[in-house]
Write a protein that holds these residues in place. Structure first.
Motif, PDB file in Angstrom:
ATOM      1  N   GLU A 265      10.110   2.791  -6.254  1.00 52.05           N
ATOM      2  CA  GLU A 265      10.547   1.486  -5.736  1.00 52.05           C
ATOM      3  C   GLU A 265      11.456   1.686  -4.511  1.00 52.05           C
ATOM      4  O   GLU A 265      11.312   0.997  -3.495  1.00 52.05           O
ATOM      5  N   THR A 281      11.750 -12.003   3.023  1.00 52.51           N
ATOM      6  CA  THR A 281      12.530 -12.405   1.850  1.00 52.51           C
ATOM      7  C   THR A 281      13.461 -13.563   2.218  1.00 52.51           C
ATOM      8  O   THR A 281      13.736 -13.802   3.401  1.00 52.51           O
ATOM      9  N   ARG A 383      -0.099  -6.554  -5.388  1.00 56.04           N
ATOM     10  CA  ARG A 383       0.641  -7.291  -6.427  1.00 56.04           C
ATOM     11  C   ARG A 383       2.146  -7.227  -6.164  1.00 56.04           C
ATOM     12  O   ARG A 383       2.876  -8.202  -6.325  1.00 56.04           O
ATOM     13  N   TRP A 384       2.594  -6.056  -5.701  1.00 56.41           N
ATOM     14  CA  TRP A 384       4.014  -5.874  -5.388  1.00 56.41           C
ATOM     15  C   TRP A 384       4.425  -6.795  -4.233  1.00 56.41           C
ATOM     16  O   TRP A 384       5.500  -7.392  -4.246  1.00 56.41           O
ATOM     17  N   CYS A 385       3.557  -6.940  -3.247  1.00 57.44           N
ATOM     18  CA  CYS A 385       3.857  -7.828  -2.115  1.00 57.44           C
ATOM     19  C   CYS A 385       3.953  -9.271  -2.582  1.00 57.44           C
ATOM     20  O   CYS A 385       4.818 -10.027  -2.137  1.00 57.44           O
ATOM     21  N   LYS A 386       3.061  -9.644  -3.477  1.00 56.75           N
ATOM     22  CA  LYS A 386       3.110 -11.015  -4.012  1.00 56.75           C
ATOM     23  C   LYS A 386       4.454 -11.276  -4.690  1.00 56.75           C
ATOM     24  O   LYS A 386       5.108 -12.291  -4.439  1.00 56.75           O
ATOM     25  N   SER A 387       4.882 -10.329  -5.530  1.00 61.81           N
ATOM     26  CA  SER A 387       6.121 -10.595  -6.271  1.00 61.81           C
ATOM     27  C   SER A 387       7.369 -10.352  -5.415  1.00 61.81           C
ATOM     28  O   SER A 387       8.375 -11.030  -5.588  1.00 61.81           O
ATOM     29  N   SER A 388       7.311  -9.413  -4.484  1.00 58.64           N
ATOM     30  CA  SER A 388       8.516  -9.114  -3.698  1.00 58.64           C
ATOM     31  C   SER A 388       8.762 -10.118  -2.581  1.00 58.64           C
ATOM     32  O   SER A 388       9.897 -10.287  -2.139  1.00 58.64           O
ATOM     33  N   ASN A 390       7.586 -13.469  -2.326  1.00 61.33           N
ATOM     34  CA  ASN A 390       7.366 -14.877  -2.600  1.00 61.33           C
ATOM     35  C   ASN A 390       5.936 -15.341  -2.299  1.00 61.33           C
ATOM     36  O   ASN A 390       5.729 -16.364  -1.643  1.00 61.33           O
ATOM     37  N   ASP A 391       4.989 -14.548  -2.767  1.00 60.20           N
ATOM     38  CA  ASP A 391       3.584 -14.941  -2.728  1.00 60.20           C
ATOM     39  C   ASP A 391       3.070 -15.330  -1.334  1.00 60.20           C
ATOM     40  O   ASP A 391       2.523 -16.429  -1.144  1.00 60.20           O
ATOM     41  N   ASP A 430      -4.966 -11.799 -10.284  1.00 53.65           N
ATOM     42  CA  ASP A 430      -3.516 -11.933 -10.092  1.00 53.65           C
ATOM     43  C   ASP A 430      -3.145 -13.062  -9.136  1.00 53.65           C
ATOM     44  O   ASP A 430      -1.971 -13.304  -8.897  1.00 53.65           O
ATOM     45  N   VAL A 432      -3.346 -13.142  -5.949  1.00 49.49           N
ATOM     46  CA  VAL A 432      -2.756 -12.736  -4.673  1.00 49.49           C
ATOM     47  C   VAL A 432      -3.551 -13.421  -3.548  1.00 49.49           C
ATOM     48  O   VAL A 432      -4.775 -13.435  -3.564  1.00 49.49           O
TER      49      VAL A 432
END
Ligand code: GBH
Length: 518
Positions: A265, A281, A383-388, A390-391, A430, A432
């Protein structure tokens, strides 16, 4: 006991669903990409000035694997109509290419505009329009005018204004024909590889210092170009503007190791987050782990100030939210094996600041040492980009595979097929928001320090022939079918002949179950 027809039907359905091909969603677009310095050639004619790659490949040819350069490359400055024909044959929705700053502004600054540079891109844009191919245009794909490098390049804060001026001119000259813009291609490569190492031109090896001066300037320059477009040009030109961030995605070598998971991470924040966090972000600014690690390392080195200067409140606000989409260039995944100083890290350096040891011992091989085939890593990154972040709506602005230049390029097709399949997985499983996909690259081209020794093209280019003939590889036919059908091509001719393909396996599975149940 006889097997009921219902069981057979269920088995068939199961087998079929594993090989069934989902369509890409309505509106999903496909394109291919190139970059000016890698294809245009014509390096010193029609008013173009020297850029940092001309300088590096001419003055230090030993730095290029095969001693080649971009002097002629694919000769696209003269042969762009052939490129357009290839694009038309492939049936792509869009063509991603970049503008050569040194061709448009020979001094890099606004004092002289080169009319031939403007004319060349207008001709290309007109030819694309006639063939219904949307342009997706990168303002900066690494070929900085040498005149600006002589003033410090991306380590010089004045570059914020020079880049804004250059962008302004491009929006003004070409903006009615271009609806999609990319400011920078791969800020990590620009800053770390070129100012923190010697992997890219101008090869200013200011490890641990120059890389962070560059990111400060580059993110501000990006934000200024965005605001200029947003306020002045968008209301009349109605386009979109984004940045394309490259990731080598990091995963723990041992997924059970909590330490490695945590370090992966950290590494992803250092690599992708370095440029994504300030823009995508709601907090803005550099990732906190990056700020902390560099501050701690700097203190340990006896420095009075961190080598990574944080943005002040004004710039945090000014940079936040300045990309309509998240552009992702993705090729590969590397692994984290543990805490410590990576054996290849210089001191000080970005890599040492991460505080983790990396390895490439993962996945299948390509012709590029750094490029390992790890499709699942791509899905994890998305998936990490989606959650990190804000989609965000995402465009894959590059994805591709290198070999040594074969026409039956099964390795490349398998790479595309497996990576595209992961895109379908993250879209449907997911949610995305991946909206488009760009294959790197239209044709074999000047692969930076690898010269022509590594080939990424859908078309083969013979660089010993002055006519630079382009020949479609099997992957071009694959891509053509993908564009036409909007689903993963199934035609067996695209895949390396193999007995145990999914269809065969399913067939035998059914036979065995039948036999056992009889
Ligand atoms: C893309 O970058 C570029 O945007 C594109 O121009 C290029 O042609 C394409 O990749 C294929 O390389 O450790 O010295 O071996 C991808 C980013 C480029 C990052 C190679 C890692 C390794 C250099 N990668 N780099 S080195």
């Amino acid at each position: 006991m006889a097997m009921s027809s219902l069981t057979i039907l269920t088995l068939l359905a199961l087998c079929h669903s594993s090989i069934a091909f989902r369509k890409f969603p309505e509106g999903f677009t496909f394109g291919v990409a190139t970059a000016a310095h890698q294809i245009e050639g014509a390096w010193n004619v029609s008013g173009k000035s020297e850029n940092v790659w001309d300088r590096l490949s001419h003055s230090r040819p030993e730095m290029i694997a095969d001693g080649t350069n971009g002097d002629i490359a694919c000769d696209s400055y003269n042969r762009y109509m052939e490129d357009v024909e290839e694009l038309t044959y492939l049936g792509v929705d869009f063509y991603r290419f970049s503008l050569s700053w040194a061709r448009i502004l020979p001094t890099g600054r606004l004092d002289v505009v080169n009319p031939d540079g403007i004319r060349y891109y207008n001709d290309l844009l007109d030819a694309l329009a006639e063939n219904n191919i949307e342009p997706l245009v990168t303002l900066f794909h690494w070929d900085l005018p040498q005149a600006l490098q002589d003033l410090g390049g991306w380590a010089n804060p004045k570059m914020i204004h020079y880049f804004r001026d250059y962008a302004d001119l491009c929006f003004k000259e070409f903006g009615t024909k271009i609806k999609s813009w990319i400011t920078f291609n791969e800020p990590y490569e620009i800053c770390e590889d070129a100012y923190g190492d010697e992997k890219k031109a101008p090869a200013v090896d200011s490890h641990g210092v120059g890389c962070y001066l560059c990111s400060d300037t580059l993110l501000k320059a990006h934000a200024e170009a965005y605001h200029l477009y947003n306020e002045t040009y968008r209301p009349v030109q109605n386009g979109r503007i984004m940045i394309s961030i490259n990731s080598i995605w990091y995963e723990p070598s041992d997924p059970e190791s909590a330490e490695q998971v945590a370090l992966a991470e950290v590494a992803n924040q250092f690599k992708f987050g370095w440029f994504a966090h300030p823009i995508f972000t709601s907090d803005g600014g550099y990732p906190s782990v990056m700020v902390d690690n560099v501050a701690r390392q700097s203190a340990a080195e006896g420095l009075l100030k961190s080598r990574l200067e944080q943005f002040d409140a004004y710039w945090i606000q000014r940079i936040k939210g300045t990309s309509d989409f998240l552009g992702i260039n993705h090729y590969t995944t590397h692994l984290i094996t543990g805490a410590g100083v990576d054996p290849i890290a210089k001191s000080p350096s970005w890599l040492k600041d991460i505080g983790a040891v990396t390895t490439m011992e993962v996945g299948g091989d390509s012709a590029s040492e750094w490029l390992r085939v790890v499709p699942t890593g791509f899905a994890n990154l998305l998936r990490w980009c989606k959650s990190s972040y804000n989609d965000p709506p995402i465009y894959i602005t590059e994805n591709g595979f290198s070999d040594y230049g074969t026409l039956l390029d099964y390795g490349r097709i398998k790479y595309f097929n497996d990576y595209l399949n992961e895109i379908l997985n993250v879209i449907y499983d997911d949610g995305v928001k991946v909206l488009g996909y760009t294959a790197w690259t239209l044709m074999d081209n000047f692969e930076w320090r690898a010269g022509f020794s590594e080939r990424f093209g859908l078309y083969y280019v013979n660089i010993t022939d002055p006519a630079r003939p382009r020949k479609p590889k099997l992957s071009a036919e694959y891509f053509k079918e993908l564009c036409a059908t909007r689903e993963l091509p199934k035609d067996p001719r695209f895949f390396e002949p193999s007995f145990f393909r999914t269809e065969c396996r399913c067939f035998f599975l059914i036979l065995i179950v039948w036999y056992v149940s009889e």
